[in-house]
Structures are given as structure tokens and as C-alpha cells.
Design an enzyme around this catalytic site. Sequence first.
Site, mmCIF file in Angstrom:
data_model
loop_
_atom_site.group_PDB
_atom_site.id
_atom_site.type_symbol
_atom_site.label_atom_id
_atom_site.label_comp_id
_atom_site.label_asym_id
_atom_site.label_seq_id
_atom_site.Cartn_x
_atom_site.Cartn_y
_atom_site.Cartn_z
ATOM 1 N N LYS A 13 -2.727 -15.831 -23.555
ATOM 2 C CA LYS A 13 -3.717 -16.890 -23.789
ATOM 3 C C LYS A 13 -3.097 -18.048 -24.576
ATOM 4 O O LYS A 13 -3.223 -19.200 -24.202
ATOM 5 C CB LYS A 13 -4.943 -16.333 -24.559
ATOM 6 C CG LYS A 13 -5.619 -15.163 -23.855
ATOM 7 C CD LYS A 13 -6.851 -14.659 -24.605
ATOM 8 C CE LYS A 13 -6.557 -14.008 -25.947
ATOM 9 N NZ LYS A 13 -5.765 -12.761 -25.871
ATOM 10 N N ARG A 88 -15.612 -13.124 -28.318
ATOM 11 C CA ARG A 88 -14.971 -11.826 -28.187
ATOM 12 C C ARG A 88 -15.973 -10.679 -28.195
ATOM 13 O O ARG A 88 -15.580 -9.524 -28.104
ATOM 14 C CB ARG A 88 -14.070 -11.642 -29.387
ATOM 15 C CG ARG A 88 -12.615 -11.487 -29.050
ATOM 16 C CD ARG A 88 -11.905 -11.533 -30.369
ATOM 17 N NE ARG A 88 -10.618 -10.982 -30.317
ATOM 18 C CZ ARG A 88 -9.508 -11.690 -30.307
ATOM 19 N NH1 ARG A 88 -9.562 -12.997 -30.260
ATOM 20 N NH2 ARG A 88 -8.354 -11.089 -30.336
ATOM 21 N N ARG A 127 7.078 -10.066 -29.436
ATOM 22 C CA ARG A 127 6.687 -11.447 -29.746
ATOM 23 C C ARG A 127 7.231 -11.893 -31.095
ATOM 24 O O ARG A 127 7.223 -11.151 -32.067
ATOM 25 C CB ARG A 127 5.164 -11.575 -29.754
ATOM 26 C CG ARG A 127 4.710 -12.950 -30.265
ATOM 27 C CD ARG A 127 3.281 -13.266 -29.989
ATOM 28 N NE ARG A 127 2.373 -12.302 -30.565
ATOM 29 C CZ ARG A 127 1.065 -12.314 -30.351
ATOM 30 N NH1 ARG A 127 0.519 -13.242 -29.573
ATOM 31 N NH2 ARG A 127 0.282 -11.410 -30.894
ATOM 32 N N ARG A 160 4.219 -11.037 -36.250
ATOM 33 C CA ARG A 160 2.878 -10.931 -36.837
ATOM 34 C C ARG A 160 2.632 -9.527 -37.371
ATOM 35 O O ARG A 160 3.088 -8.545 -36.798
ATOM 36 C CB ARG A 160 1.830 -11.263 -35.762
ATOM 37 C CG ARG A 160 1.457 -12.724 -35.742
ATOM 38 C CD ARG A 160 0.642 -13.130 -34.549
ATOM 39 N NE ARG A 160 -0.506 -12.301 -34.247
ATOM 40 C CZ ARG A 160 -1.393 -12.581 -33.288
ATOM 41 N NH1 ARG A 160 -1.256 -13.676 -32.568
ATOM 42 N NH2 ARG A 160 -2.399 -11.783 -33.056
ATOM 43 N N ARG A 171 -5.999 -2.745 -31.176
ATOM 44 C CA ARG A 171 -6.528 -4.018 -30.666
ATOM 45 C C ARG A 171 -6.935 -3.885 -29.202
ATOM 46 O O ARG A 171 -7.944 -4.449 -28.776
ATOM 47 C CB ARG A 171 -5.486 -5.126 -30.828
ATOM 48 C CG ARG A 171 -5.331 -5.571 -32.275
ATOM 49 C CD ARG A 171 -4.017 -6.279 -32.528
ATOM 50 N NE ARG A 171 -3.874 -7.504 -31.789
ATOM 51 C CZ ARG A 171 -2.685 -8.095 -31.550
ATOM 52 N NH1 ARG A 171 -1.574 -7.559 -32.006
ATOM 53 N NH2 ARG A 171 -2.636 -9.204 -30.868
HETATM 54 P P1 AP5 Z 1 0.674 -14.762 -26.255
HETATM 55 O O1 AP5 Z 1 0.528 -16.009 -25.447
HETATM 56 O O2 AP5 Z 1 0.986 -14.897 -27.702
HETATM 57 O O3 AP5 Z 1 -0.590 -13.793 -26.005
HETATM 58 P P2 AP5 Z 1 -2.108 -13.918 -26.464
HETATM 59 O O4 AP5 Z 1 -2.956 -13.539 -25.298
HETATM 60 O O5 AP5 Z 1 -2.355 -15.266 -27.089
HETATM 61 O O6 AP5 Z 1 -2.124 -12.731 -27.508
HETATM 62 P P3 AP5 Z 1 -2.677 -12.613 -28.997
HETATM 63 O O7 AP5 Z 1 -2.073 -11.349 -29.547
HETATM 64 O O8 AP5 Z 1 -2.447 -13.856 -29.799
HETATM 65 O O9 AP5 Z 1 -4.162 -12.408 -28.716
HETATM 66 P P4 AP5 Z 1 -5.154 -11.692 -29.590
HETATM 67 O O10 AP5 Z 1 -6.370 -11.988 -28.802
HETATM 68 O O11 AP5 Z 1 -4.942 -10.266 -29.887
HETATM 69 O O12 AP5 Z 1 -4.934 -12.345 -31.014
HETATM 70 P P5 AP5 Z 1 -5.705 -13.491 -31.795
HETATM 71 O O13 AP5 Z 1 -4.697 -14.311 -32.471
HETATM 72 O O14 AP5 Z 1 -6.715 -14.160 -30.926
HETATM 73 O O15 AP5 Z 1 1.801 -13.850 -25.542
HETATM 74 C C1 AP5 Z 1 2.203 -12.610 -26.092
HETATM 75 C C2 AP5 Z 1 3.730 -12.430 -25.907
HETATM 76 O O16 AP5 Z 1 4.025 -12.288 -24.521
HETATM 77 C C3 AP5 Z 1 4.581 -13.610 -26.407
HETATM 78 O O17 AP5 Z 1 5.761 -13.122 -26.966
HETATM 79 C C4 AP5 Z 1 4.869 -14.430 -25.125
HETATM 80 O O18 AP5 Z 1 6.101 -15.119 -25.220
HETATM 81 C C5 AP5 Z 1 4.911 -13.324 -24.076
HETATM 82 N N1 AP5 Z 1 4.380 -13.756 -22.778
HETATM 83 C C6 AP5 Z 1 3.241 -14.483 -22.568
HETATM 84 N N2 AP5 Z 1 3.041 -14.650 -21.246
HETATM 85 C C7 AP5 Z 1 4.065 -13.993 -20.619
HETATM 86 C C8 AP5 Z 1 4.405 -13.778 -19.237
HETATM 87 N N3 AP5 Z 1 3.643 -14.274 -18.236
HETATM 88 N N4 AP5 Z 1 5.524 -13.039 -18.956
HETATM 89 C C9 AP5 Z 1 6.282 -12.518 -19.975
HETATM 90 N N5 AP5 Z 1 6.019 -12.696 -21.290
HETATM 91 C C10 AP5 Z 1 4.911 -13.418 -21.604
HETATM 92 O O19 AP5 Z 1 -6.541 -12.618 -32.845
HETATM 93 C C11 AP5 Z 1 -5.921 -11.933 -33.913
HETATM 94 C C12 AP5 Z 1 -6.980 -11.247 -34.770
HETATM 95 O O20 AP5 Z 1 -7.876 -12.229 -35.325
HETATM 96 C C13 AP5 Z 1 -7.919 -10.261 -34.034
HETATM 97 O O21 AP5 Z 1 -7.352 -8.975 -33.916
HETATM 98 C C14 AP5 Z 1 -9.161 -10.298 -34.930
HETATM 99 O O22 AP5 Z 1 -8.973 -9.528 -36.091
HETATM 100 C C15 AP5 Z 1 -9.222 -11.765 -35.357
HETATM 101 N N6 AP5 Z 1 -10.042 -12.578 -34.447
HETATM 102 C C16 AP5 Z 1 -9.607 -13.630 -33.689
HETATM 103 N N7 AP5 Z 1 -10.621 -14.141 -32.972
HETATM 104 C C17 AP5 Z 1 -11.728 -13.408 -33.279
HETATM 105 C C18 AP5 Z 1 -13.083 -13.446 -32.831
HETATM 106 N N8 AP5 Z 1 -13.497 -14.342 -31.926
HETATM 107 N N9 AP5 Z 1 -13.923 -12.521 -33.338
HETATM 108 C C19 AP5 Z 1 -13.523 -11.605 -34.242
HETATM 109 N N10 AP5 Z 1 -12.257 -11.521 -34.708
HETATM 110 C C20 AP5 Z 1 -11.361 -12.410 -34.216
#
Ligand code: AP5
Length: 216
Positions: A13, A88, A127, A160, A171
Site C-alpha cells: 500500500k 481498518r 523491509r 520497524r 498483524r
Molecule cells: P509496503 O509498501 O511498505 O507495504 P504496506 O502494505 O504499506 O505495509 P504496512 O506494513 O505499512 O501496512 P500495515 O497496514 O501493516 O501498517 P501501517 O503502517 O498501516 O511494502 C512492504 C515491503 O514489501 C517493502 O519492503 C516493499 O519494498 C516491499 N514490496 C512492496 N511491493 C512489492 C512488490 N510488488 N514486490 C516485491 N516487494 C514489494 O500500520 C501500522 C500499525 O499502526 C498497525 O498495526 C496499527 O497498530 C496502527 N494503525 C494504522 N492504521 C490504523 C487504523 N486505521 N486503525 C487502527 N490502528 C491502525
Amino acid sequence: MRVILLGPPGAGKGTQAAEIKTKYKVAHISTGDILRQNVKEKTKLGCQAQEFMNGGKLVPDEIIVGMMGERLKEKDCEKGFLLDGFPRTVPQAEALDQLLATMNLSLDAVILLDVDDEVVVKRLCGRRMCRQCGEIYHVTFKPSSQGMRCEKCGGELFQRDDDKETVIRSRLKVYHDQTAPLISYYDEKGLLRKVNAGTSSSSVMAEIEALVQEKV
Ligand code: AP5
Ligand code: ZN
């Protein structure tokens, strides 16, 4: 363009949103990035969120909804926005519907980045992120040409706290239990579009672009 990027942790994402933001000049709103910034600055919100985040749990809905209510009113959202990591849960999605209704706005599409759990684990374990500018790397799939430094700004790359395998698995469970119900929520509204996110970043981007181009 008013679009939600939906999908499990590690679906890509953040990676895709960064490209879409640059190309289409829309606001990229990542709740994870906003929360991590607050944790870094030790704000009240950051202190409330930190423990949930490190354990791979969701931060309570009322905190997130309040935070997003403020964010969506900011000026940069007028041209459109890309939501990454929000909503979410079903209550968050209902709150977003209400919020958009009061602003006389509607969503164009909800793009589901569909990918298998084991692919996600490999992606998240490798990552690395830039501490300074937030650029996303991967030790194998997208290494920095500057080693442990960011090739854009020279900042230090770090892992992270929630990218450890046990936390990644929690997660994923949280995603399947609490976030996956949004797939049918948005499908019933006719907004859901599915993309195969298990392929290369450029093919995922091409699929997304085919969906969003007419909405710009
Ligand atoms: P990346 O693009 O970083 O993936 P992502 O989908 O953004 O993953 P996140 O881990 O950031 O999502 P998340 O939803 O768990 O975390 P968030 O920060 O929202 O890609 C991942 C890796 O793969 C990278 O190394 C990239 O280079 C590689 N990659 C990407 N695409 C690729 C491809 N096509 N091929 C190969 N490699 C690839 O949330 C974190 C925490 O915050 C949550 O756990 C929760 O505690 C809290 N939180 C956030 N939002 C909320 C909410 N709305 N409600 C409640 N709690 C929340
Ligand atoms: Zn950087």
C-alpha cells in the site's frame, strides 16, 4: 480521485501510494505514518498508540476516527486523496461514510491489493525504511544503492519495531479478523476493485493506474 487502498500488511500500500501521489498530485494519507510520527514526537496520541502498534494490535477506533476527521479537512485533500491503512474496521468505514457525507463527498473506488500471507511475511521481514524521508526499501526486492543509507536523502535505514515475524503474524490475524470484512462492505456498495499484488511493483502499479485514470 478519492480512493482507498485496502489490503494486508505488506501488500504494498505504502509503496504504490508513494508513486500515485507523485504522479497524480493527490494527498497520500497513511494512518500508520501519522501514528509513527506521533510516537517519534512523543505526543499524547503517540503515547496512546505505541503499545497497540508494537504488539500488532489496532489502535482503538475512536482515536483513529478523531485523527482522520481532522486530517481529511486539510487543504491538500481538496484535489483528492488516497487512504492507506484506513479504514481498518467496519466502525471506521461507517465513520468515514458519515464524515464524507457531511463534506458532500463520495468515494470513487476501493482497491484491494490481494496477496498471500507467506509473500507478506517475506516482504515485511526484509523491509527497511528511511528514518528521515520515509522512503520504503527491501533488502532483496528493492535494495538501496547506498547500502544502509537512503539513496534519496542519505538518511539511515531502519527496521520497524512491528516487522518481526511474530508481530507480523499477529498483524495478519488482525487483518483477517477485523479488516477483511471491509471487502464485502465495499463490494456491496459496488466500489471494490481487486488487483493482484503478488507480482512486481511495476505490474501492480499498471493495474492500479488502469483503474484510477478515469477518476483523476
Ligand atoms: P509496503 O509498501 O511498505 O507495504 P504496506 O502494505 O504499506 O505495509 P504496512 O506494513 O505499512 O501496512 P500495515 O497496514 O501493516 O501498517 P501501517 O503502517 O498501516 O511494502 C512492504 C515491503 O514489501 C517493502 O519492503 C516493499 O519494498 C516491499 N514490496 C512492496 N511491493 C512489492 C512488490 N510488488 N514486490 C516485491 N516487494 C514489494 O500500520 C501500522 C500499525 O499502526 C498497525 O498495526 C496499527 O497498530 C496502527 N494503525 C494504522 N492504521 C490504523 C487504523 N486505521 N486503525 C487502527 N490502528 C491502525
Ligand atoms: Zn530518505
